[in-house]
Write a protein that holds these residues in place. Sequence first.
Motif, PDB file in Angstrom:
ATOM      1  N   ALA A 271       0.856  -1.188   0.000  1.00 41.45           N
ATOM      2  CA  ALA A 271       0.000   0.000   0.000  1.00 41.45           C
ATOM      3  C   ALA A 271       0.887   1.231   0.000  1.00 41.45           C
ATOM      4  CB  ALA A 271      -0.914   0.002   1.217  1.00 41.45           C
ATOM      5  N   SER A 272       0.594   2.180  -0.880  1.00 37.49           N
ATOM      6  CA  SER A 272       1.342   3.434  -0.936  1.00 37.49           C
ATOM      7  C   SER A 272       0.391   4.511  -1.445  1.00 37.49           C
ATOM      8  CB  SER A 272       2.559   3.296  -1.853  1.00 37.49           C
ATOM      9  OG  SER A 272       2.162   2.988  -3.176  1.00 37.49           O
ATOM     10  N   ARG A 273       0.947   5.721  -1.660  1.00 39.98           N
ATOM     11  CA  ARG A 273       0.126   6.796  -2.201  1.00 39.98           C
ATOM     12  C   ARG A 273       0.774   7.341  -3.456  1.00 39.98           C
ATOM     13  NH1 ARG A 273      -4.216   8.869   0.603  1.00 39.98           N
ATOM     14  NH2 ARG A 273      -4.502   7.922   2.647  1.00 39.98           N
ATOM     15  N   SER A 274      -0.060   7.634  -4.454  1.00 38.21           N
ATOM     16  CA  SER A 274       0.389   8.209  -5.711  1.00 38.21           C
ATOM     17  C   SER A 274      -0.482   9.413  -6.012  1.00 38.21           C
ATOM     18  CB  SER A 274       0.280   7.170  -6.839  1.00 38.21           C
ATOM     19  OG  SER A 274       0.635   7.724  -8.076  1.00 38.21           O
ATOM     20  N   ASN A 275       0.136  10.612  -6.007  1.00 40.04           N
ATOM     21  CA  ASN A 275      -0.605  11.861  -6.219  1.00 40.04           C
ATOM     22  C   ASN A 275      -1.772  12.001  -5.253  1.00 40.04           C
ATOM     23  OD1 ASN A 275       1.053  12.616  -8.400  1.00 40.04           O
ATOM     24  ND2 ASN A 275      -0.170  11.373  -9.813  1.00 40.04           N
TER      25      ASN A 275
END
Length: 431
Positions: A271-275
């Motif tokens: 799980a990560s964040r992109s924009n």
Amino acid sequence: MPYPAEVSRIKGIVILSGVVEPNGTVSEVKTLRSLRPDCDREAMRVLSLFNAWKPALKGGQPVRQQFTYPVRFAPTGLDYKQDRVSRYFDDKALLITDESKASYLLDTPVDTLGYPNGDPIIYRKSGKNWKEFDRYQFKKAPFTYHNDHDPALPDSVEAYRLQTFDKKGIVQETQYSFFADGSLLSVEPHSDGLGSRSSLYYYRNGTVKRLEESIDEKKTQEWLWYPNGQLRQIALRDLSAETSIHFQLISQFDSTGHPTVIKGTGQATYASRSNGKLLLESGALKNSLKDGEWIGRFRNDQLAYRETYENGKFLTGKLYNEKGDVMTYDEPEKQPEFKGGMSALGRFLGSTIRYPVEASRARVQGRVVIGFVIDTEGNVEDVKVMKGIGYGADEEAVRVVKATSGKWTPGIQRGRKVKVKYTMPINFAYQ
């Protein structure tokens, strides 16, 4: 350990009882044997946070089951007083517990919870007395916490830090971070501006989220947990001053405790964040290397990318935008590079650095480590001293790094330019 209990050097056991429900949560937590009220409350708080039990079975079906559990409390060995914590060091600056053998004393003012609230003072022994030798500076400062992994939190939240700096402006001692409402966010020990020993990060509910433990200067081991207390994954990170962070997944579990990756092999999910959007990435691992098709999807199930690997080697990749357009790329990511390569960077640094007069007079030499961000245009921003040597060398290193702005080829991720955090060591050698 509650701070008043540390001051009183309390040692003993709180015995609790509770009920594990059929869904694995815990209820009806009570004290069967008390130690003292603050220790009892802390024991109940922590036991109530863990809601990932394997329930008892009767006839093959989960049932409620009462249990008892002992929670031990013991003082740490440091010298705790009502308003400060004292630590003793020998003549080599190594931590010791015997005051009679100490050459230095570090006194840190603290509040009723044991968190720093004033300038720490270093004393040096002179005969039978202690005389002030040096003084650190305490600061409470707001900052924006950028969230990369917790789906329950927004992209960023307001927070604040309790930090201690030496005269050179380098972070020393333990750094405490809190959410705006005062709940603990992280506990990060520091030495000369760099993280040291074990760092802890917490969910909003008080459950530990991540533990990072230093193995050596370039390697850390990482444990992640779910908000219910269930272990999520174990991984290794290889930290290099000149390159990106290399990640090796060892084990991973779903929220019920079922293993999905064992010894680096299995079906993994990151799980990560992109924009600002939560990105879930999943695919197969063999010996901690990506193998086969990997797919990234946003939380609304929108397809973000598809990539194919063979034994860790990237083969093909396709990026999907919100309109459904597809862009093909031939490498998943590319680190920023100084135009002309490392040799050109070395020549630029060598011709640009001016040895500080103050450092030259004091015959000071060593390595300054600078952290910064290379943006999508190849410019440098957010320049910080991560480890310094003082005497004007830190400021000179910052000046030189800022002078490289615009001379970088930006980093690429899945065919798009991205901002990349970078670390650069700059050596000062006296001649």
